[in-house]
Write an enzyme that holds these catalytic residues in place. Structure first.
Site, PDB file in Angstrom:
ATOM      1  N   GLY A   1      -1.117   1.175  -0.799  1.00 21.32           N
ATOM      2  CA  GLY A   1      -0.345   0.340  -1.705  1.00 21.32           C
ATOM      3  C   GLY A   1       1.147   0.547  -1.573  1.00 21.32           C
ATOM      4  CB  CYS A   2       3.272   3.156  -0.287  1.00 22.85           C
ATOM      5  SG  CYS A   2       2.941   4.120  -1.773  1.00 22.85           S
ATOM      6  CB  VAL A   3       6.159  -1.354   1.699  1.00 21.18           C
ATOM      7  CG1 VAL A   3       6.762  -1.931   2.951  1.00 21.18           C
ATOM      8  CG2 VAL A   3       5.678  -2.465   0.777  1.00 21.18           C
TER       9      VAL A   3
END
Length: 144
Positions: free
Chosen positions: A49-51
């Site tokens: 969920g982290c870029v």
């Protein structure tokens, strides 16, 4: 490297008026994180969920949490350092009671983060909370 106390971080943010100075301070905080060993950069430790690339290892000693984490982005490392300061040294049940995002609101960081970074921040918090729930479940299963 030691964890910076969250009250010190809040105090330092209060004295910095300029956002460029605050961003520099965030980068400086990121440099205080304990280095993540290369062998810990595995899919199981990657925060989804982290870029940016973000890894987290949660350790428990005497029922208290410590964290080793890293990111490929300097600002994100600083954000992680703040979260580590908020959560480190707490028990699993204490972690579940902490509103870390309230600290980011207090620091006025959320309004200065891109939506992608805000989502990544929530993903990191969710992962820490998930680790805490797993720890509690293990303790209950062992009759602790």
């Amino acid at each position: 490297m030691s964890t910076t106390d969250i009250s010190d971080i809040i105090e330092n943010f209060d004295v910095l008026d300029d956002w460029e100075d605050r961003y520099r301070y965030l980068i400086e905080l990121g440099r205080t994180l304990e280095p993540l060993p290369e062998e810990a950069r595995i899919p199981a430790n990657k925060v989804q969920g982290c870029v940016s690339q973000v890894w987290l290892v949660t350790r428990w000693q005497d029922r208290r949490a410590s964290f080793v984490c890293d990111s490929d982005a300097h600002i994100v490392r600083g954000l992680l350092a703040i979260l580590v300061s908020v959560y480190a040294g707490h028990t699993a049940s204490e972690i579940l009671d902490i509103d870390a995002l309230a600290v980011f609101r207090q620091l006025q960081l959320q309004e200065h983060l891109t939506p992608q970074r805000s989502n990544g921040l929530r993903s990191f918090v969710d992962r820490i909370r998930s680790d805490a729930r797993q720890m509690l479940a293990r303790g209950e299963a062992q009759g602790a």
